[in-house]
Design a protein around this motif. Structure first.
Motif, PDB file in Angstrom:
ATOM      1  N   ALA A   1       0.813  -1.215   0.000  1.00  0.00           N
ATOM      2  CA  ALA A   1       0.000   0.000   0.000  1.00  0.00           C
ATOM      3  C   ALA A   1       0.843   1.261   0.000  1.00  0.00           C
ATOM      4  CB  ALA A   1      -0.935  -0.002   1.206  1.00  0.00           C
ATOM      5  N   SER A   2       2.075   1.153   0.471  1.00  0.00           N
ATOM      6  CA  SER A   2       2.963   2.324   0.488  1.00  0.00           C
ATOM      7  C   SER A   2       3.530   2.629  -0.894  1.00  0.00           C
ATOM      8  CB  SER A   2       4.109   2.101   1.481  1.00  0.00           C
ATOM      9  OG  SER A   2       5.051   1.169   0.993  1.00  0.00           O
ATOM     10  N   PHE A   3       3.264   1.745  -1.847  1.00  0.00           N
ATOM     11  CA  PHE A   3       3.729   1.940  -3.221  1.00  0.00           C
ATOM     12  C   PHE A   3       2.555   2.216  -4.160  1.00  0.00           C
ATOM     13  CE2 PHE A   3       7.476  -0.288  -1.612  1.00  0.00           C
ATOM     14  CZ  PHE A   3       8.507   0.358  -2.269  1.00  0.00           C
ATOM     15  N   ILE A   4       1.595   2.980  -3.722  1.00  0.00           N
ATOM     16  CA  ILE A   4       0.425   3.271  -4.548  1.00  0.00           C
ATOM     17  C   ILE A   4       0.788   4.201  -5.700  1.00  0.00           C
ATOM     18  CG2 ILE A   4      -1.763   4.540  -4.600  1.00  0.00           C
ATOM     19  CD1 ILE A   4      -2.486   3.327  -1.969  1.00  0.00           C
ATOM     20  N   GLN A   5       0.374   3.812  -6.905  1.00  0.00           N
ATOM     21  CA  GLN A   5       0.447   4.642  -8.106  1.00  0.00           C
ATOM     22  C   GLN A   5      -0.836   4.444  -8.878  1.00  0.00           C
ATOM     23  OE1 GLN A   5       2.559   6.840  -9.429  1.00  0.00           O
ATOM     24  NE2 GLN A   5       4.116   6.733  -7.817  1.00  0.00           N
ATOM     25  N   ARG A   6      -1.397   5.530  -9.409  1.00  0.00           N
ATOM     26  CA  ARG A   6      -2.660   5.460 -10.154  1.00  0.00           C
ATOM     27  C   ARG A   6      -3.737   4.775  -9.309  1.00  0.00           C
ATOM     28  NH1 ARG A   6       1.625   5.019 -13.266  1.00  0.00           N
ATOM     29  NH2 ARG A   6       1.867   2.834 -12.639  1.00  0.00           N
ATOM     30  N   ASP A   7      -3.722   5.059  -7.999  1.00  0.00           N
ATOM     31  CA  ASP A   7      -4.704   4.552  -7.038  1.00  0.00           C
ATOM     32  C   ASP A   7      -4.633   3.035  -6.838  1.00  0.00           C
ATOM     33  OD1 ASP A   7      -5.807   7.118  -6.606  1.00  0.00           O
ATOM     34  OD2 ASP A   7      -7.044   6.898  -8.414  1.00  0.00           O
ATOM     35  N   LYS A   8      -3.498   2.431  -7.210  1.00  0.00           N
ATOM     36  CA  LYS A   8      -3.359   0.986  -7.072  1.00  0.00           C
ATOM     37  C   LYS A   8      -2.097   0.655  -6.272  1.00  0.00           C
ATOM     38  CE  LYS A   8      -5.489   0.240 -11.608  1.00  0.00           C
ATOM     39  NZ  LYS A   8      -5.243  -0.231 -12.995  1.00  0.00           N
ATOM     40  N   PRO A   9      -2.217  -0.226  -5.271  1.00  0.00           N
ATOM     41  CA  PRO A   9      -1.027  -0.648  -4.540  1.00  0.00           C
ATOM     42  C   PRO A   9      -0.200  -1.611  -5.385  1.00  0.00           C
ATOM     43  CG  PRO A   9      -2.907  -1.918  -3.810  1.00  0.00           C
ATOM     44  CD  PRO A   9      -3.441  -0.888  -4.786  1.00  0.00           C
ATOM     45  N   ALA A  10       1.028  -1.835  -4.969  1.00  0.00           N
ATOM     46  CA  ALA A  10       1.853  -2.845  -5.633  1.00  0.00           C
ATOM     47  C   ALA A  10       1.241  -4.228  -5.415  1.00  0.00           C
ATOM     48  CB  ALA A  10       3.269  -2.805  -5.066  1.00  0.00           C
ATOM     49  N   LEU A  11       1.450  -5.129  -6.373  1.00  0.00           N
ATOM     50  CA  LEU A  11       0.981  -6.503  -6.228  1.00  0.00           C
ATOM     51  C   LEU A  11       1.832  -7.255  -5.211  1.00  0.00           C
ATOM     52  CD1 LEU A  11       0.361  -7.366  -9.986  1.00  0.00           C
ATOM     53  CD2 LEU A  11      -1.332  -6.690  -8.267  1.00  0.00           C
ATOM     54  N   LEU A  12       3.108  -6.959  -5.220  1.00  0.00           N
ATOM     55  CA  LEU A  12       4.073  -7.467  -4.253  1.00  0.00           C
ATOM     56  C   LEU A  12       5.272  -6.550  -4.323  1.00  0.00           C
ATOM     57  CD1 LEU A  12       6.499  -9.065  -6.003  1.00  0.00           C
ATOM     58  CD2 LEU A  12       4.690 -10.747  -6.239  1.00  0.00           C
ATOM     59  N   VAL A  13       6.238  -6.765  -3.453  1.00  0.00           N
ATOM     60  CA  VAL A  13       7.434  -5.921  -3.433  1.00  0.00           C
ATOM     61  C   VAL A  13       8.670  -6.812  -3.514  1.00  0.00           C
ATOM     62  CG1 VAL A  13       8.804  -4.292  -2.072  1.00  0.00           C
ATOM     63  CG2 VAL A  13       6.312  -4.078  -2.135  1.00  0.00           C
ATOM     64  N   ILE A  14       9.607  -6.413  -4.347  1.00  0.00           N
ATOM     65  CA  ILE A  14      10.882  -7.114  -4.473  1.00  0.00           C
ATOM     66  C   ILE A  14      11.907  -6.382  -3.606  1.00  0.00           C
ATOM     67  CG2 ILE A  14      12.711  -7.857  -6.040  1.00  0.00           C
ATOM     68  CD1 ILE A  14      10.615  -7.692  -8.306  1.00  0.00           C
ATOM     69  N   ARG A  15      12.494  -7.086  -2.662  1.00  0.00           N
ATOM     70  CA  ARG A  15      13.559  -6.504  -1.845  1.00  0.00           C
ATOM     71  C   ARG A  15      14.901  -7.004  -2.364  1.00  0.00           C
ATOM     72  NH1 ARG A  15      12.708  -6.742   4.323  1.00  0.00           N
ATOM     73  NH2 ARG A  15      12.844  -9.000   4.019  1.00  0.00           N
ATOM     74  N   VAL A  16      15.815  -6.063  -2.582  1.00  0.00           N
ATOM     75  CA  VAL A  16      17.134  -6.398  -3.098  1.00  0.00           C
ATOM     76  C   VAL A  16      18.193  -6.022  -2.078  1.00  0.00           C
ATOM     77  CG1 VAL A  16      18.811  -5.973  -4.945  1.00  0.00           C
ATOM     78  CG2 VAL A  16      16.367  -6.027  -5.479  1.00  0.00           C
ATOM     79  N   ARG A  17      18.987  -6.993  -1.687  1.00  0.00           N
ATOM     80  CA  ARG A  17      20.138  -6.754  -0.832  1.00  0.00           C
ATOM     81  C   ARG A  17      21.336  -6.494  -1.733  1.00  0.00           C
ATOM     82  NH1 ARG A  17      17.565  -6.244   4.126  1.00  0.00           N
ATOM     83  NH2 ARG A  17      16.385  -8.136   4.637  1.00  0.00           N
ATOM     84  N   VAL A  18      21.840  -5.287  -1.717  1.00  0.00           N
ATOM     85  CA  VAL A  18      22.908  -4.870  -2.632  1.00  0.00           C
ATOM     86  C   VAL A  18      24.225  -5.537  -2.259  1.00  0.00           C
ATOM     87  CG1 VAL A  18      24.233  -2.892  -3.486  1.00  0.00           C
ATOM     88  CG2 VAL A  18      21.766  -2.659  -3.037  1.00  0.00           C
ATOM     89  N   THR A  19      24.901  -6.101  -3.266  1.00  0.00           N
ATOM     90  CA  THR A  19      26.241  -6.669  -3.064  1.00  0.00           C
ATOM     91  C   THR A  19      27.314  -5.888  -3.805  1.00  0.00           C
ATOM     92  OG1 THR A  19      25.894  -8.231  -4.892  1.00  0.00           O
ATOM     93  CG2 THR A  19      25.360  -9.001  -2.657  1.00  0.00           C
ATOM     94  N   GLN A  20      26.923  -5.211  -4.893  1.00  0.00           N
ATOM     95  CA  GLN A  20      27.884  -4.389  -5.639  1.00  0.00           C
ATOM     96  C   GLN A  20      27.128  -3.362  -6.462  1.00  0.00           C
ATOM     97  OE1 GLN A  20      30.323  -5.676  -9.247  1.00  0.00           O
ATOM     98  NE2 GLN A  20      31.898  -5.769  -7.648  1.00  0.00           N
ATOM     99  N   CYS A  21      27.699  -2.182  -6.622  1.00  0.00           N
ATOM    100  CA  CYS A  21      27.085  -1.156  -7.459  1.00  0.00           C
ATOM    101  C   CYS A  21      28.159  -0.241  -8.001  1.00  0.00           C
ATOM    102  CB  CYS A  21      26.039  -0.357  -6.673  1.00  0.00           C
ATOM    103  SG  CYS A  21      26.654   0.392  -5.153  1.00  0.00           S
TER     104      CYS A  21
END
Length: 203
Positions: A126-146
């Motif tokens: 729900a914290s990722f609402i765009q166009r009145d729609k929440p995200a279906l799910l959230v992908i969490r990425v643990r960064v190892t290199q950038c």
């Protein structure tokens, strides 16, 4: 045709990097990379399955749609798509991923590698609402290199220069499906019209 089969031969052709170049590789996001992600409306997500078959999927939304939770963690909403879920299935079996962030007009791109997991959390979605729609799910990425990739490929392609753009390429998904026998030729235009309508109403 000579096939290159070892790193030594590859280095003969490509050469060695400047001794300072490896110093741009980081294990967490710094202020410059965080600012870049916050301005990026488009990124490309690379995953591979348990047979090491890779795929790359474009992900896009309003600038900053990928959230920086902290210098070593990113959160990305999953939106409506074709429901083939290749990338999502890959993450379940092989969490190692790669990402390239793009900012329109900027020659440099940001490359991020890490390990991903899928989150099913109603409040987080729900914290990722765009166009009145929440995200279906959230992908969490643990960064190892950038690190930032230099602008040479963007300069050579002239991708941000309108004068270099070709005529719009019309893609017919109806034709793609009909080619494999899944749609009658007479139904192609109706199918494509439905796709165009969903582009307007079903993002």
């Amino acid at each position: 045709m000579a096939i290159i089969a070892d790193v030594g031969k590859l280095r003969e052709i490509i050469g060695e990097p400047n001794e300072l170049v490896p110093r741009k590789l980081h294990v967490e996001l710094n202020a410059q990379s965080i600012a870049f992600i916050e301005r990026s409306p488009l990124m490309f997500l690379a995953t591979s399955d348990d047979k090491e078959q890779p795929t790359v999927s474009p992900k896009g939304d309003a600038p900053g749609f990928v959230r920086v939770e902290n210098p070593r963690t990113l959160l990305m909403p999953e939106r409506k798509g074709n429901k083939l879920i290749f990338s999502l299935q890959n993450i379940l079996t092989n969490p190692a991923i790669g990402m390239i962030f793009v900012v329109p007009g900027s020659g440099e791109t940001l490359r991020v590698m890490g390990n991903a997991e899928l989150l099913d959390d109603a409040d987080l979605c729900a914290s990722f609402i765009q166009r009145d729609k929440p995200a279906l799910l959230v992908i969490r990425v643990r960064v190892t290199q950038c690190y930032f990739h230099c602008a040479k490929s963007i300069i050579r392609s002239a991708v941000w220069e309108p004068a270099s753009w070709p005529e719009h390429v019309k893609i017919s998904f109806g034709e793609e499906i009909a080619q494999s026998g899944g749609l009658a030729p007479l139904d192609i235009e109706q199918f494509d019209a439905g796709v165009r309508e969903r582009y307007k109403t079903d993002l």
